[in-house]
Scaffold this motif. Structure first.
Motif, mmCIF file in Angstrom:
data_model
loop_
_atom_site.group_PDB
_atom_site.id
_atom_site.type_symbol
_atom_site.label_atom_id
_atom_site.label_comp_id
_atom_site.label_asym_id
_atom_site.label_seq_id
_atom_site.Cartn_x
_atom_site.Cartn_y
_atom_site.Cartn_z
ATOM 1 N N ASN A 8 0.871 -1.179 0.000
ATOM 2 C CA ASN A 8 0.000 0.000 0.000
ATOM 3 C C ASN A 8 0.903 1.223 0.000
ATOM 4 N N ALA A 9 1.001 1.878 -1.153
ATOM 5 C CA ALA A 9 1.913 3.006 -1.320
ATOM 6 C C ALA A 9 1.262 4.351 -1.024
ATOM 7 N N HIS A 10 0.021 4.343 -0.560
ATOM 8 C CA HIS A 10 -0.664 5.612 -0.295
ATOM 9 C C HIS A 10 0.073 6.434 0.763
ATOM 10 N N HIS A 11 0.120 7.740 0.540
ATOM 11 C CA HIS A 11 0.651 8.676 1.536
ATOM 12 C C HIS A 11 -0.491 9.584 1.986
ATOM 13 N N TYR A 12 -0.662 9.685 3.287
ATOM 14 C CA TYR A 12 -1.790 10.423 3.855
ATOM 15 C C TYR A 12 -1.696 11.924 3.583
ATOM 16 N N THR A 33 -6.385 -14.583 -0.082
ATOM 17 C CA THR A 33 -6.241 -15.640 0.927
ATOM 18 C C THR A 33 -7.393 -16.639 0.828
ATOM 19 N N ALA A 34 -8.590 -16.161 0.514
ATOM 20 C CA ALA A 34 -9.728 -17.070 0.327
ATOM 21 C C ALA A 34 -9.503 -17.996 -0.862
ATOM 22 N N ASP A 35 -8.711 -17.534 -1.828
ATOM 23 C CA ASP A 35 -8.395 -18.347 -3.006
ATOM 24 C C ASP A 35 -7.188 -19.256 -2.778
ATOM 25 N N GLY A 36 -6.657 -19.268 -1.552
ATOM 26 C CA GLY A 36 -5.590 -20.199 -1.229
ATOM 27 C C GLY A 36 -4.185 -19.656 -1.309
ATOM 28 N N HIS A 37 -4.062 -18.351 -1.522
ATOM 29 C CA HIS A 37 -2.731 -17.743 -1.604
ATOM 30 C C HIS A 37 -2.268 -17.265 -0.223
ATOM 31 N N GLN A 38 -0.947 -17.112 -0.077
ATOM 32 C CA GLN A 38 -0.364 -16.512 1.124
ATOM 33 C C GLN A 38 -0.088 -15.046 0.822
ATOM 34 N N THR A 39 -0.391 -14.156 1.774
ATOM 35 C CA THR A 39 -0.175 -12.730 1.547
ATOM 36 C C THR A 39 0.617 -12.096 2.685
ATOM 37 N N LYS A 40 1.313 -11.038 2.339
ATOM 38 C CA LYS A 40 1.913 -10.124 3.305
ATOM 39 C C LYS A 40 1.564 -8.722 2.844
ATOM 40 N N ILE A 41 1.304 -7.822 3.806
ATOM 41 C CA ILE A 41 0.955 -6.443 3.480
ATOM 42 C C ILE A 41 2.006 -5.511 4.059
ATOM 43 N N VAL A 42 2.435 -4.570 3.234
ATOM 44 C CA VAL A 42 3.346 -3.510 3.673
ATOM 45 C C VAL A 42 2.630 -2.180 3.479
ATOM 46 N N GLU A 43 2.556 -1.376 4.531
ATOM 47 C CA GLU A 43 1.980 -0.030 4.440
ATOM 48 C C GLU A 43 3.132 0.961 4.504
ATOM 49 N N ILE A 63 3.963 -9.380 -6.775
ATOM 50 C CA ILE A 63 3.882 -8.137 -6.008
ATOM 51 C C ILE A 63 2.711 -7.330 -6.551
ATOM 52 N N LEU A 64 1.782 -7.011 -5.671
ATOM 53 C CA LEU A 64 0.647 -6.165 -6.026
ATOM 54 C C LEU A 64 0.915 -4.791 -5.433
ATOM 55 N N LEU A 65 1.152 -3.828 -6.289
ATOM 56 C CA LEU A 65 1.390 -2.455 -5.847
ATOM 57 C C LEU A 65 0.088 -1.676 -5.942
ATOM 58 N N GLN A 66 -0.458 -1.302 -4.790
ATOM 59 C CA GLN A 66 -1.679 -0.497 -4.723
ATOM 60 C C GLN A 66 -1.260 0.938 -4.438
ATOM 61 N N THR A 67 -1.520 1.834 -5.381
ATOM 62 C CA THR A 67 -1.027 3.205 -5.205
ATOM 63 C C THR A 67 -1.925 4.229 -5.880
ATOM 64 N N VAL A 74 4.039 7.844 -8.558
ATOM 65 C CA VAL A 74 3.754 7.305 -7.234
ATOM 66 C C VAL A 74 4.033 8.368 -6.173
ATOM 67 N N PRO A 75 3.449 8.261 -4.982
ATOM 68 C CA PRO A 75 3.709 9.218 -3.907
ATOM 69 C C PRO A 75 5.194 9.265 -3.539
ATOM 70 N N TRP A 76 5.604 10.411 -3.020
ATOM 71 C CA TRP A 76 7.019 10.595 -2.692
ATOM 72 C C TRP A 76 7.508 9.590 -1.659
ATOM 73 N N SER A 77 6.645 9.196 -0.748
ATOM 74 C CA SER A 77 7.059 8.249 0.290
ATOM 75 C C SER A 77 7.377 6.885 -0.322
ATOM 76 N N PHE A 78 6.651 6.483 -1.361
ATOM 77 C CA PHE A 78 6.986 5.225 -2.022
ATOM 78 C C PHE A 78 8.249 5.373 -2.856
ATOM 79 N N LYS A 79 8.463 6.546 -3.417
ATOM 80 C CA LYS A 79 9.723 6.782 -4.131
ATOM 81 C C LYS A 79 10.898 6.649 -3.163
ATOM 82 N N LYS A 80 10.736 7.141 -1.935
ATOM 83 C CA LYS A 80 11.793 6.971 -0.934
ATOM 84 C C LYS A 80 11.985 5.498 -0.604
ATOM 85 N N TYR A 81 10.891 4.767 -0.461
ATOM 86 C CA TYR A 81 10.958 3.313 -0.251
ATOM 87 C C TYR A 81 11.795 2.674 -1.353
#
Length: 197
Positions: A8-12, A33-43, A63-67, A74-81
């Protein structure tokens, strides 16, 4: 079963609190996850540990990039990431340098990725209406597509050897939101791009 890293690349901002991007992240997590996949979330707005993020990228099959798209990128905070995590990954975790060698310094730029076989999906939210894209009569994008606009992001993932899944986008989210329709389209898009394990 796939391992899926959701970023989740959103910046408040007070005028953009991130509810839509947050809901799409939550939906993706629940559906996958309901479809049987393993997930990790990064905010991204909560900070990150560089070593952990390198491990996350190596762990992930997708990798699913939600932005949101802010000022055409992309937001500046994700650019820093990216500046911190992706630069740290240049030593082999994500790529072996830029792919060139001393013997051929002019060839194979960007061919050093170590994440071959992995995929990525861009999921974007826009203030721009859908009609602003793919239309040569529209002023700003001059007929360009969403993927044309996000070309630098595609190149970042390609630099690591990854392959693109089809991009998803929500349009006109501030002036004319169509949230329920967007959610329906998002469910269908994930089901088509990331089949049940």
């Amino acid at each position: 079963m796939s391992n899926i890293l959701i970023i989740n690349a959103h910046h408040y901002y007070p005028f953009a609190e991130g509810k839509l991007n947050g809901t799409l992240v939550q939906m993706a997590d629940e559906l996958l996850t309901a479809d049987g996949h393993q997930t990790k979330i990064v905010e991204v707005d909560k900070g990150w540990d560089v070593d952990q993020e390198l491990e996350n990228h190596q762990w992930a099959d997708i990798i699913l990039l939600q932005t949101p798209v802010n000022w055409m990128g992309v937001p500046w905070s994700f650019k820093k990431y990216m500046d911190e995590v992706y630069t740290a990954g240049m030593g082999g975790a994500l790529c072996n340098g830029d792919g060139r060698t001393e013997e051929a310094p002019k060839a194979n730029y960007g061919n050093g990725g170590t994440l071959q076989g992995k995929k990525y999906l861009l999921s974007l939210t826009f203030n721009a209406p859908e009609e602003a894209f793919n239309n040569p009569d529209e002023y700003l994008f001059r007929g360009g597509s969403v993927d044309d606009l996000l070309f630098p992001m595609h190149m970042n993932f390609r630099f690591f050897g990854m392959e693109a899944l089809n991009t998803f986008a929500c349009y006109d989210v501030m002036k004319n939101p169509q949230v329920e329709q967007d959610f329906q389209r998002f469910r269908a898009h994930l089901a088509a791009q990331i089949p049940t394990a």
